[in-house]
Write a protein that holds these residues in place. Structure first.
Motif, PDB file in Angstrom:
ATOM      1  N   HIS A 160       0.851  -1.187   0.000  1.00 33.23           N
ATOM      2  CA  HIS A 160       0.000   0.000   0.000  1.00 33.23           C
ATOM      3  C   HIS A 160       0.889   1.240   0.000  1.00 33.23           C
ATOM      4  O   HIS A 160       2.047   1.181   0.428  1.00 33.23           O
ATOM      5  CB  HIS A 160      -0.929   0.005   1.210  1.00 33.23           C
ATOM      6  N   VAL A 161       0.328   2.367  -0.453  1.00 29.81           N
ATOM      7  CA  VAL A 161       1.132   3.585  -0.576  1.00 29.81           C
ATOM      8  C   VAL A 161       0.466   4.758   0.139  1.00 29.81           C
ATOM      9  O   VAL A 161      -0.758   4.848   0.225  1.00 29.81           O
ATOM     10  CB  VAL A 161       1.379   3.957  -2.049  1.00 29.81           C
ATOM     11  N   GLY A 162       1.324   5.632   0.649  1.00 30.39           N
ATOM     12  CA  GLY A 162       0.833   6.797   1.362  1.00 30.39           C
ATOM     13  C   GLY A 162       1.610   8.045   1.018  1.00 30.39           C
ATOM     14  O   GLY A 162       2.573   8.020   0.231  1.00 30.39           O
ATOM     15  N   LEU A 163       1.187   9.125   1.625  1.00 35.06           N
ATOM     16  CA  LEU A 163       1.775  10.439   1.425  1.00 35.06           C
ATOM     17  C   LEU A 163       2.154  10.995   2.780  1.00 35.06           C
ATOM     18  O   LEU A 163       1.317  11.057   3.682  1.00 35.06           O
ATOM     19  CB  LEU A 163       0.757  11.359   0.748  1.00 35.06           C
ATOM     20  N   ALA A 164       3.406  11.383   2.949  1.00 31.35           N
ATOM     21  CA  ALA A 164       3.892  11.915   4.228  1.00 31.35           C
ATOM     22  C   ALA A 164       4.580  13.243   3.984  1.00 31.35           C
ATOM     23  O   ALA A 164       5.560  13.308   3.242  1.00 31.35           O
ATOM     24  CB  ALA A 164       4.868  10.925   4.881  1.00 31.35           C
ATOM     25  N   GLY A 165       4.057  14.296   4.594  1.00 29.14           N
ATOM     26  CA  GLY A 165       4.676  15.592   4.375  1.00 29.14           C
ATOM     27  C   GLY A 165       4.157  16.638   5.327  1.00 29.14           C
ATOM     28  O   GLY A 165       3.393  16.352   6.254  1.00 29.14           O
ATOM     29  N   GLY A 166       4.578  17.889   5.067  1.00 27.91           N
ATOM     30  CA  GLY A 166       4.254  18.973   5.963  1.00 27.91           C
ATOM     31  C   GLY A 166       3.168  19.923   5.499  1.00 27.91           C
ATOM     32  O   GLY A 166       2.035  19.825   5.965  1.00 27.91           O
ATOM     33  N   PRO A 167       3.483  20.857   4.601  1.00 26.73           N
ATOM     34  CA  PRO A 167       2.545  21.935   4.278  1.00 26.73           C
ATOM     35  C   PRO A 167       1.161  21.416   3.886  1.00 26.73           C
ATOM     36  O   PRO A 167       1.018  20.635   2.950  1.00 26.73           O
ATOM     37  CB  PRO A 167       3.232  22.633   3.105  1.00 26.73           C
ATOM     38  N   VAL A 168       0.145  21.876   4.602  1.00 23.15           N
ATOM     39  CA  VAL A 168      -1.180  21.300   4.434  1.00 23.15           C
ATOM     40  C   VAL A 168      -1.767  21.589   3.054  1.00 23.15           C
ATOM     41  O   VAL A 168      -2.516  20.769   2.512  1.00 23.15           O
ATOM     42  CB  VAL A 168      -2.138  21.771   5.542  1.00 23.15           C
ATOM     43  N   GLY A 169      -1.442  22.743   2.473  1.00 26.15           N
ATOM     44  CA  GLY A 169      -1.978  23.058   1.157  1.00 26.15           C
ATOM     45  C   GLY A 169      -1.523  22.078   0.095  1.00 26.15           C
ATOM     46  O   GLY A 169      -2.337  21.556  -0.681  1.00 26.15           O
ATOM     47  N   MET A 170      -0.229  21.799   0.055  1.00 25.80           N
ATOM     48  CA  MET A 170       0.280  20.875  -0.953  1.00 25.80           C
ATOM     49  C   MET A 170      -0.188  19.451  -0.676  1.00 25.80           C
ATOM     50  O   MET A 170      -0.488  18.700  -1.610  1.00 25.80           O
ATOM     51  CB  MET A 170       1.801  20.910  -1.013  1.00 25.80           C
ATOM     52  N   MET A 171      -0.256  19.071   0.587  1.00 23.46           N
ATOM     53  CA  MET A 171      -0.722  17.722   0.894  1.00 23.46           C
ATOM     54  C   MET A 171      -2.158  17.532   0.389  1.00 23.46           C
ATOM     55  O   MET A 171      -2.503  16.485  -0.173  1.00 23.46           O
ATOM     56  CB  MET A 171      -0.666  17.457   2.400  1.00 23.46           C
ATOM     57  N   ALA A 172      -3.003  18.543   0.569  1.00 22.99           N
ATOM     58  CA  ALA A 172      -4.380  18.455   0.101  1.00 22.99           C
ATOM     59  C   ALA A 172      -4.434  18.344  -1.419  1.00 22.99           C
ATOM     60  O   ALA A 172      -5.212  17.549  -1.973  1.00 22.99           O
ATOM     61  CB  ALA A 172      -5.176  19.667   0.581  1.00 22.99           C
ATOM     62  N   GLU A 173      -3.605  19.124  -2.104  1.00 26.91           N
ATOM     63  CA  GLU A 173      -3.592  19.060  -3.570  1.00 26.91           C
ATOM     64  C   GLU A 173      -3.179  17.680  -4.055  1.00 26.91           C
ATOM     65  O   GLU A 173      -3.776  17.128  -5.000  1.00 26.91           O
ATOM     66  CB  GLU A 173      -2.636  20.122  -4.122  1.00 26.91           C
ATOM     67  N   LEU A 174      -2.167  17.103  -3.432  1.00 27.72           N
ATOM     68  CA  LEU A 174      -1.707  15.779  -3.846  1.00 27.72           C
ATOM     69  C   LEU A 174      -2.758  14.698  -3.565  1.00 27.72           C
ATOM     70  O   LEU A 174      -2.930  13.774  -4.368  1.00 27.72           O
ATOM     71  CB  LEU A 174      -0.393  15.431  -3.154  1.00 27.72           C
ATOM     72  N   LEU A 175      -3.468  14.819  -2.448  1.00 31.41           N
ATOM     73  CA  LEU A 175      -4.527  13.855  -2.164  1.00 31.41           C
ATOM     74  C   LEU A 175      -5.597  13.882  -3.246  1.00 31.41           C
ATOM     75  O   LEU A 175      -6.210  12.855  -3.558  1.00 31.41           O
ATOM     76  CB  LEU A 175      -5.166  14.150  -0.807  1.00 31.41           C
ATOM     77  N   ARG A 176      -5.842  15.064  -3.805  1.00 29.04           N
ATOM     78  CA  ARG A 176      -6.858  15.189  -4.861  1.00 29.04           C
ATOM     79  C   ARG A 176      -6.368  14.651  -6.194  1.00 29.04           C
ATOM     80  O   ARG A 176      -7.162  14.309  -7.065  1.00 29.04           O
ATOM     81  CB  ARG A 176      -7.260  16.656  -5.014  1.00 29.04           C
ATOM     82  N   GLU A 177      -5.054  14.593  -6.370  1.00 26.95           N
ATOM     83  CA  GLU A 177      -4.477  14.244  -7.672  1.00 26.95           C
ATOM     84  C   GLU A 177      -4.113  12.770  -7.805  1.00 26.95           C
ATOM     85  O   GLU A 177      -4.027  12.255  -8.920  1.00 26.95           O
ATOM     86  CB  GLU A 177      -3.210  15.079  -7.908  1.00 26.95           C
ATOM     87  N   ALA A 178      -3.861  12.080  -6.697  1.00 34.79           N
ATOM     88  CA  ALA A 178      -3.329  10.710  -6.782  1.00 34.79           C
ATOM     89  C   ALA A 178      -4.020   9.804  -5.763  1.00 34.79           C
ATOM     90  O   ALA A 178      -4.484  10.273  -4.718  1.00 34.79           O
ATOM     91  CB  ALA A 178      -1.817  10.719  -6.545  1.00 34.79           C
TER      92      ALA A 178
END
Length: 316
Positions: A160-178
């Motif tokens: 399984h794959v996840g996303l780990a990071g800081g800035p909330v704006g970019m994290m939200a954008e990536l969640l919408r894209e992938a």
């Protein structure tokens, strides 16, 4: 609140994890981040303690201590012949620390390095780590890091794959894209800083499991007032330090340790599947479980929730 050792479903992955996750960043011995060294044997002993504790979840990354965190975990795994049944080992693919290379090819090399250090041929969970070092367009480009991560899952390197990071704006954008299955946020959902509130809501709405890390802010909420002046790996603003002092005083009035409240702020949140707590000493594993079990009166929660640092001091 349920036991910190009662396993929960990790979103739709089919994995089950304890509400506490052993965070292995300090095992890499990174004094520039944490202010102290972690000797090799103590690091390995801490992993052993995690395996023996009832916690079934451990989180590391390729970049922690230039791979040293993974090497120490690998040494402990070798001693016992592999991870215990049902144990979930997570790591992260990272940019090259020297060149900054964050290409798709680098993600594949990062995964290969991690597997070799850990002594395994696959991991249950693999995160894309700190994509804020590149742009959204670079992250999502054909052949880029997100595509490479998804391909590693398709090839069976990660379940399984996840996303780990800081800035909330970019994290939200990536969640919408992938199609990430898990989100790790850090230093942005704590007693002091509520930046990630909306991000967590969005992840849950999308069916993405949420892991919350750094609930002590790198140590500020785990120590006596004045013992640390750093939050999120840098010097804290005066208003942040003042908020931490006021929280400590409130906890003292109720006979509650501040780190217990700081930890349970995350553990008690129904949106958070597991809370990642960095540890560098074997005895800290049992202590973390005790902190998660200490009773915190509802009246204290009402006070603490009103004492956050002002939003302009949050990490965002």
């Amino acid at each position: 609140m349920s036991s910190p050792l009662t396993r929960r479903p990790l979103g739709g992955t089919g994995l089950e994890v304890t509400p506490l996750c052993a965070g292995a960043a300090p095992l890499g011995s990174m004094p520039q981040e944490f202010g102290y060294e972690t000797p090799v044997e103590r690091g390995i002993a801490t992993v052993r303690a995690a395996f023996d504790s009832g916690i079934n979840f451990l989180d590391t990354a390729n970049i922690y201590g230039a791979g040293e965190s993974e090497r120490r975990i690998g040494a402990a795994l070798s001693e016992i012949g592999g991870a215990p049944e049902g144990f979930v080992l997570a790591t992260k693919v990272d940019r090259d620390a020297d060149s900054g290379d964050f290409s798709g090819d680098r993600m594949r090399r990062s995964a290969e390095e991690s597997l070799q250090r850990l002594g395994v041929d696959r991991v249950p969970l693999l995160h894309l780590h700190d994509p804020e070092h590149i742009s959204l367009a670079e992250a999502m480009a054909p052949g880029g890091p997100v595509e490479a991560l998804l391909r590693l899952r398709d090839e069976g390197v990660a379940e399984h794959v996840g996303l780990a990071g800081g800035p909330v704006g970019m994290m939200a954008e990536l969640l919408r894209e992938a199609p990430f299955e898990v989100l790790v946020t850090h230093n942005r959902w704590t007693l002091l800083d509520r930046s990630a509130d909306g991000l967590i809501d969005e992840a849950v709405d999308r069916g993405v499991a949420v892991l919350n890390a750094a609930v002590f802010g790198g140590g500020l909420l785990a120590r006596e007032p004045g013992a640390s002046t750093r939050y999120a790996y840098r010097e804290a603003d005066a208003e942040v330090l003042d908020a931490a002092r006021r929280m400590h005083d409130a906890c003292e009035r109720y006979g509650v340790r501040l780190p217990a409240a700081a930890l349970q702020f995350s553990v008690r949140d129904p949106r958070i599947t597991s809370t990642v707590v960095g540890t560098s000493r074997p005895e800290r594993i049992a202590e973390t479980i005790r902190l998660a079990e200490q009773h915190v009166p509802e009246e204290l929660w009402a006070e603490l929730l009103a004492l956050a640092a002002p939003p302009e001091r949050w990490q965002w």
